[in-house]
Design an enzyme around this catalytic site. Structure first.
Site, PDB file in Angstrom:
ATOM      1  N   LYS A 107       0.817  -1.207   0.000  1.00  0.00           N
ATOM      2  CA  LYS A 107       0.000   0.000   0.000  1.00  0.00           C
ATOM      3  C   LYS A 107       0.857   1.267   0.000  1.00  0.00           C
ATOM      4  CE  LYS A 107      -4.171  -1.946   2.090  1.00  0.00           C
ATOM      5  NZ  LYS A 107      -3.821  -3.331   1.835  1.00  0.00           N
ATOM      6  N   GLU A 148     -10.174   1.694  -4.395  1.00  0.00           N
ATOM      7  CA  GLU A 148     -10.937   2.155  -3.241  1.00  0.00           C
ATOM      8  C   GLU A 148     -10.583   3.598  -2.899  1.00  0.00           C
ATOM      9  OE1 GLU A 148     -11.317  -0.484  -0.023  1.00  0.00           O
ATOM     10  OE2 GLU A 148     -11.251  -2.290  -1.260  1.00  0.00           O
ATOM     11  N   ARG A 188      -7.844  -8.025  -7.231  1.00  0.00           N
ATOM     12  CA  ARG A 188      -8.684  -9.220  -7.184  1.00  0.00           C
ATOM     13  C   ARG A 188     -10.141  -8.796  -7.210  1.00  0.00           C
ATOM     14  NH1 ARG A 188     -10.360  -8.742  -1.828  1.00  0.00           N
ATOM     15  NH2 ARG A 188      -8.865  -7.758  -0.421  1.00  0.00           N
TER      16      ARG A 188
END
Length: 664
Positions: A118, A277, A293
C-alpha cells in the site's frame, strides 16, 4: 489466446463455491483443495475433483503454494484461480504458478507487487496525480523517526498493514503513548493474516464514506469501469453492508471518480479484475488502495449490471478482449449486500465457533445468497468467520433494503452467535434508509444496542410456550401408544404440565393443560388463558393465543430449544429440574471468551493490575482480541503461556482482588 482446460480453485468455502458455479455454467472442469477441518464442507463436493491438503492452519494448507501447485499437477489442471483472498495478492504465488506452466487467473506478479504494498501504491498514485490520504512508513530501526512522522501527520492516525486488507492489521491511535503497542499488535495480526508484518501510518479521517470502483483490464490495453459500490457500514474496519449505486455521488462526482479509477488501471497496465478504493470526505475523494482481485462484495455489481464477473475474469485470463465502455450494460435498480458473520456484536464482535446445527435461508427468488456452510458445518478458529452473503436487488433502494432485511430476519441459523439481528436493525434504521451512512455509523449507533436479539422479552415468553408444546408433541410421538391419543391427553386432565427455560430475558416457567373446552396456557405465575392449537409437532407449532395466531418453528439440540417466528428468534435453555451438580467455578473468573491461541502475555505473577488493563492477547479467526481485567488486584497465578491454544471458558489467570478475595 490460451484456453483453460481445467481450473483449480486455491481457496475455500463461499469463495470456492462461487467460482465453481461459474465453472459449471461454462462447462469448465474444476478442482477443489481442502484442509482436514473442511473435509465435509459443501465446496469440496461441488468440484469435479478435490485434493486433500492435510493439516488445519492456513499456513500449512490454503497458503502453501507448493502444495497447491502439486494439487494442480496431479489432477491435470492447467489454470489456478486464487479466489479473492491472500493468494490473489501474492506475487510469489502468481510467479510460482507461472513457473509451473499454470495460467494464473489474475494480474502479473509485477503488477501485484506494485500494488500489493500500500505504501508503494500510494507513491505511484501521487505521481499519477491521484489524490491520496497522507501517510508515512514505519521503520523498526528508527523509532524516533516514527514518532516524528506521527506528530507530523497528526492524531488520530491509523496503523495499517501494507500487504493486506479486510480490516486486519489496522489500529486507530489517538495519542503518542498508544503508538508503540498499536504498531506491535498490527504487525502480529498482519503477519498471521498475510505473511508480511510491514505496516505504515496514515492520517485518520473521522467519518468519511468508503466508495470503491470496480474496474477490469484486458491484454489488449483496454480498461473499463463497472460503476461504484459504497461500503461505509463497517466494523473493525471491515465492511458488513455494501450497496450500489452510492447516494453520495452525483453524476459529476461519479464520472470524476470513475475516470480516476480507470486512470489507475491504465497507469499500471493491468489485466483482470481490480477494485480501486477511495475515501470520500464531503466532495473530496482520496485514493485509499487497490485490490488486485475480485472483492467479497462483487455480487452487488453483478446484480446491477447482470454480468458474471468470475466468467469475465476467466475470459480475460484467456486473452479475450473487453467490450468498450459504452457497450457495457448500464446499471439498473439498486442492490445491497449484507455479510453474515459468526460473531457476537454485543460482546465486541468476538468470533463464535462450533457446529451450525441448522442453516435454512428464507426462500426468496429476489434475494441471492452465497454461502460456504450448511446444516452440520463446523466453524473453527482457523478461518474467517464469514458464513454467508445475502444480496437483494430491487428497482429502488428502499425496496432492496426491505427485501434484504426480511430475508435476514427469516433466516434460521442455529448453534452459533451471529450478527444477523444487527444487520436487520441497520437495514431498518432511519439513518440508513435516509442514506446517512459513513464509516462511523456503528460508533454513533453502538453494536451492543443494534445487535441485541430481535426477539424481546415478550417474544421470549411466547416462544417458550411454543417450545413447551413442541416438546410435548415430541414426547407424545416417541411414546408410541400415546401417539394415537388426542394432543395433550393426560390421565389427570386437571393438572398443569410444566416446563422451565432460561432465556436472555430471564427464566420462564410454562404451564399448560388440555380440558374438554380446549387448551389452557400460562407463562409465569399469572392465570392461564385459553389458547388454540391449529397444529403441533416436534418441529413446528401453529398456535393461537392472546388474540394472535402465529406459526413457530422449533428445533431442539439437547437442552437448547431454538424458536423462530415473525417475532424473531429465541434461544431457550431447558432447565433441568434434577441437576446432577453445580459448577463451582467462580462466575467472576478470568476465562477465555473464545477458543484461540495466546499470542502475548502482558503480565507476570505478582503484578498489580487495574480494571480494564490488557492482560493477554488471544488470536482467533485471523484477528487479535484483548483479554482485560474486570477488577483491580494482584496476579497470583497465570494458567496460559504464549503460543498455547486454549478453549473457550478456560481459566487464564487468578487475581487476588484489592479486597483480599482470591478469584480463580
Amino acid at each position: 489466446m490460451r484456453e483453460i482446460g481445467k481450473l483449480l480453485v486455491a481457496n475455500r468455502g463461499e469463495i470456492a463455491r462461487r467460482i465453481f458455479r461459474s465453472c459449471r455454467e461454462l462447462g469448465l472442469p474444476s478442482v477443489a483443495v481442502f484442509s482436514e477441518p473442511d473435509r465435509g464442507e459443501p465446496f469440496v463436493r461441488e468440484a469435479d475433483e478435490a485434493v486433500p491438503l492435510g493439516g488445519a492452519a492456513p499456513s500449512e494448507t490454503y497458503l502453501d503454494g507448493a502444495a497447491l501447485v502439486a494439487a494442480a499437477r496431479c489432477t491435470g489442471a492447467d489454470a489456478v484461480h486464487p479466489g479473492y483472498g491472500f493468494l490473489a495478492e501474492s506475487p510469489a504465488f502468481a510467479r510460482r504458478c507461472g513457473d509451473a506452466g499454470l495460467l494464473f487467473v489474475g494480474p502479473s506478479p509485477e503488477v501485484i507487487a506494485a500494488m500489493g504494498s500500500k505504501t508503494l501504491a500510494k507513491t505511484r498514485m501521487e505521481k499519477a496525480g491521484v489524490p491520496v490520504v497522507p501517510s508515512a512508513p514505519v521503520s523498526e530501526e528508527d523509532r524516533a523517526g516514527v514518532l516524528e512522522a506521527a506528530a507530523t501527520l497528526g492524531y488520530p492516525l491509523l496503523v495499517k498493514a501494507s500487504a493486506g486488507g479486510g480490516g486486519k492489521g489496522m489500529r486507530v491511535v489517538r495519542a503518542p503513548e498508544e503508538l508503540s503497542s498499536a504498531i506491535a499488535s498490527a504487525q502480529r495480526e498482519a503477519l498471521a493474516a498475510f505473511g508480511d508484518d510491514a505496516v505504515f501510518l496514515e492520517r485518520y479521517l473521522e467519518a468519511p464514506r468508503h466508495v470503491e470502483i470496480q474496474i477490469f483490464g484486458d491484454s489488449h490495453g483496454r480498461v473499463v469501469h463497472l460503476h461504484e459500490r459504497e461500503c461505509s457500514i463497517q466494523r473493525r474496519y471491515q465492511k458488513i453492508i455494501e450497496e450500489s449505486p452510492s447516494l453520495a455521488l452525483d453524476a459529476a462526482l461519479r464520472a470524476e471518480m470513475s475516470a480516476a479509477a480507470v486512470a489507475v488501471g491504465e497507469a499500471l497496465g493491468y489485466e483482470g479484475a481490480r477494485t480501486v478504493e477511495f475515501l470520500l470526505d464531503e466532495e473530496r475523494f482520496f485514493f485509499l488502495e487497490v485490490n488486485t482481485r475480485l472483492q467479497v462484495e462483487h455480487p452487488v455489481t453483478e446484480s446491477i449490471t447482470g454480468l458474471d464477473l468470475v466468467q469475465l475474469q476467466l475470459e480475460v485470463a484467456q486473452g479475450a478482449p473487453l467490450p468498450r465502455q459504452e457497450e457495457l450494460p448500464a446499471p439498473r435498480g439498486h442492490a445491497i449486500e449484507a455479510r453474515l458473520y459468526a460473531e457476537d456484536p454485543c460482546n465486541d464482535f468476538l468470533p463464535s465457533t462450533g457446529t451450525v446445527h441448522r442453516f435454512e435461508p428464507a426462500v426468496s427468488p429476489k434475494v441471492r445468497m452465497d454461502s460456504g456452510i450448511e446444516s452440520g458445518s463446523t466453524v473453527g478458529i482457523h478461518y474467517d468467520p464469514l458464513l454467508a452473503k445475502l444480496v437483494a436487488h430491487a428497482p429502488t433502494r428502499s425496496a432492496a433494503a426491505g427485501r434484504l432485511s426480511a430475508a435476514l430476519a427469516g433466516l434460521r441459523v442455529h448453534g452459533l452467535r451471529t450478527n444477523r439481528d444487527l444487520l436487520v436493525r441497520i437495514l431498518r434504521h432511519p439513518e440508513f434508509l435516509a442514506g446517512k451512512t459513513d464509516t462511523h455509523f456503528l460508533a454513533r449507533h453502538p453494536a451492543a444496542v443494534l445487535g441485541a436479539p430481535l426477539a424481546d422479552a415478550d417474544a421470549d415468553r411466547v416462544h417458550a410456550a411454543a417450545a413447551a408444546l413442541a416438546h410435548q408433541a415430541r414426547r407424545r410421538s416417541a411414546a408410541g401408544v400415546l401417539a394415537s391419543l388426542p394432543s395433550g391427553w393426560r390421565n389427570n386432565p386437571t393438572a398443569f404440565q410444566e416446563s422451565e427455560y432460561e432465556a436472555p430475558s430471564g427464566r420462564l416457567r410454562v404451564g399448560y393443560r388440555f380440558t374438554r373446552t380446549g387448551l389452557q396456557l400460562r407463562v409465569g405465575e399469572g392465570e392461564a388463558s385459553p389458547a388454540r392449537l391449529a397444529s403441533d409437532g416436534a418441529d413446528a407449532v401453529d398456535l393461537e393465543w392472546e388474540g394472535v395466531r402465529r406459526r413457530y418453528a422449533v428445533h431442539r439440540e439437547g437442552p437448547i430449544h431454538y424458536v423462530d417466528s415473525a417475532l424473531g428468534a429465541s434461544v431457550l435453555r431447558e432447565v433441568d429440574r434434577f441437576p446432577d451438580g453445580v459448577d463451582e467455578r467462580d462466575a467472576s473468573s478470568l476465562v477465555a471468551p473464545m477458543p484461540g491461541v495466546v499470542r502475548e502475555v502482558r503480565v507476570a505473577v505478582g503484578d498489580r493490575v487495574e480494571v480494564g488493563q490488557v492482560l493477554l492477547i488471544l488470536e482467533a479467526m485471523k484477528m487479535e482480541h484483548e483479554v482485560t481485567a474486570d477488577s483491580g488486584g494482584r496476579i497470583v497465578e497465570l494458567r496460559a503461556r504464549e503460543g498455547e491454544q486454549v478453549e473457550a471458558g478456560r481459566v487464564l489467570a487468578v487475581i487476588e482482588e484489592n479486597s483480599g478475595t482470591v478469584r480463580a
